[in-house]
Scaffold this active site. Structure first.
Site, PDB file in Angstrom:
ATOM      1  N   TYR A  63     -18.667  27.975   5.749  1.00 34.44           N
ATOM      2  CA  TYR A  63     -17.417  28.372   6.401  1.00 34.44           C
ATOM      3  C   TYR A  63     -17.158  27.529   7.645  1.00 34.44           C
ATOM      4  O   TYR A  63     -17.909  27.606   8.622  1.00 34.44           O
ATOM      5  CB  TYR A  63     -17.442  29.856   6.796  1.00 34.44           C
ATOM      6  CG  TYR A  63     -17.655  30.816   5.651  1.00 34.44           C
ATOM      7  CD1 TYR A  63     -17.161  30.540   4.377  1.00 34.44           C
ATOM      8  CD2 TYR A  63     -18.339  32.016   5.847  1.00 34.44           C
ATOM      9  CE1 TYR A  63     -17.351  31.435   3.330  1.00 34.44           C
ATOM     10  CE2 TYR A  63     -18.526  32.909   4.802  1.00 34.44           C
ATOM     11  CZ  TYR A  63     -18.038  32.606   3.549  1.00 34.44           C
ATOM     12  OH  TYR A  63     -18.236  33.493   2.515  1.00 34.44           O
ATOM     13  N   HIS A 128     -25.086  31.221  -2.508  1.00 31.62           N
ATOM     14  CA  HIS A 128     -23.634  31.255  -2.336  1.00 31.62           C
ATOM     15  C   HIS A 128     -22.888  30.685  -3.549  1.00 31.62           C
ATOM     16  O   HIS A 128     -23.033  29.505  -3.869  1.00 31.62           O
ATOM     17  CB  HIS A 128     -23.285  30.461  -1.071  1.00 31.62           C
ATOM     18  CG  HIS A 128     -21.887  30.680  -0.573  1.00 31.62           C
ATOM     19  ND1 HIS A 128     -21.421  30.096   0.582  1.00 31.62           N
ATOM     20  CD2 HIS A 128     -20.843  31.421  -1.052  1.00 31.62           C
ATOM     21  CE1 HIS A 128     -20.164  30.462   0.783  1.00 31.62           C
ATOM     22  NE2 HIS A 128     -19.794  31.256  -0.195  1.00 31.62           N
TER      23      HIS A 128
END
Length: 323
Positions: A63, A128
């Protein structure tokens, strides 16, 4: 600094012994993923979340190209409270430069994340978006590497995340029971797509905790609508736009209706929603406290569901072409 802890419901996370606030703080916006966020706003939003009873914070090195972890680390440090008062999850395997689920990379990854977060350990480390890797590598290489990190005390619990629900059963059916502690699913328990519900009994039987992210379907269930890049079909986008307009006309906010829909299922430990301002934090917490006090607005919810029937459970590809 002493913080009052208002009545935000805590829910057990599978067999971990952790109790997560029913609203979780998604820190991806702190990486300026949806527009610039100052350090002051990042720290203020983390502080306000904790003050209002949120104890679960989720991030990833992906992110904002590691910025989210750094900002969240600053925010948590500024709280000045004992480490055991909040729960932190981060991720491994997905980076700005691409995917790498090798044992070597994920082992290095946690040290980098801990440095950015200014922590000695994270409560949960998640692989992820595993659909972009080899699921057999996840089973045979990545998760064993995470088990070593658990033994080393750098992480407490192991998780996996992804969009297609099939990736969860594939992995959980192939690892020893109790190896994977938690799954994080996104866009699969919202008004327009509730397919995660079918998987909940299976996950419960495995003792796996469930976190559901993106109750607003990555912006579909908002008055402003989704970002331009949103992968939903034009049909799904226009149905959600019509539902949002309907709510607005009635003096209701579709985002609050959507948030309360997701929060209503107690088998989901925490509903994770991205936040980057004190105002957003307050809105999300008030959706939960109003739900606990008054129950959900069933009339408006039923009307929204009726508008979305033609597109119910319509999904989209994960969005990255694999060679």
């Amino acid at each position: 600094m002493a913080y009052p802890h208002p009545n935000l419901e805590l829910r057990p996370l599978g067999n971990t012994g952790l109790k997560l606030s029913c609203v979780g703080f998604g820190a991806s916006p702190l990486g300026s993923v949806f527009g610039p966020v100052s350090e002051h706003d990042a720290i203020s939003s983390v502080r306000e979340a904790f003050r209002l009873g949120i104890n679960f914070f989720d991030t990833s090195p992906y992110y904002g190209g590691t910025l989210s972890e750094k900002m969240l680390g600053q925010g948590l440090k500024a709280l000045g409270v004992p480490r055991n008062e909040y729960i932190v999850s981060t991720k491994c395997g997905r980076y700005v430069e691409g995917f790498d689920f090798s044992a070597e990379r994920v082992t290095k990854s946690i040290d980098e994340s801990l440095a950015r977060l200014q922590l000695d350990y994270v409560d949960i480390l998640q692989c992820h978006d595993i659909e972009f890797g080899s699921l057999d590598q996840i089973v045979n290489e990545t998760i064993p590497a995470l088990r070593k990190l658990k033994e080393a005390g750098k992480i407490r619990f192991i998780g996996i995340t992804g969009l297609p629900l099939g990736v969860f059963t594939y992995v959980l059916d192939r690892v020893p029971p109790g190896t994977v502690d938690v799954i994080l699913s996104y866009c699969r328990y919202s008004i327009n797509d509730s397919t995660l519900a079918d998987l909940l009994p299976y996950l419960k039987s495995k003792g796996v905790g469930v976190i559901s992210a993106s109750p607003l379907a990555m912006g579909l269930l908002t008055e402003n609508g989704p970002p331009e890049w949103h992968p939903a079909s034009p049909e799904l986008k226009s149905a959600c736009e019509a539902a949002a307009a309907f709510c607005k006309e009635k003096g209701k906010n579709i985002s609050k209706i959507a948030m309360q829909y997701s929060l209503s299922n107690k088998d989901i430990s925490s509903v994770l929603v991205g936040m980057n301002s004190v105002r957003q934090v307050a809105e999300n917490v008030s959706a939960a406290t109003e739900l606990a006090t008054f129950g959900k607005d069933q009339e408006t919810l039923s009307e929204v569901e009726a508008i979305l029937i033609p597109v119910k459970n319509q999904t989209w590809p994960s969005g990255i072409q694999q060679s």
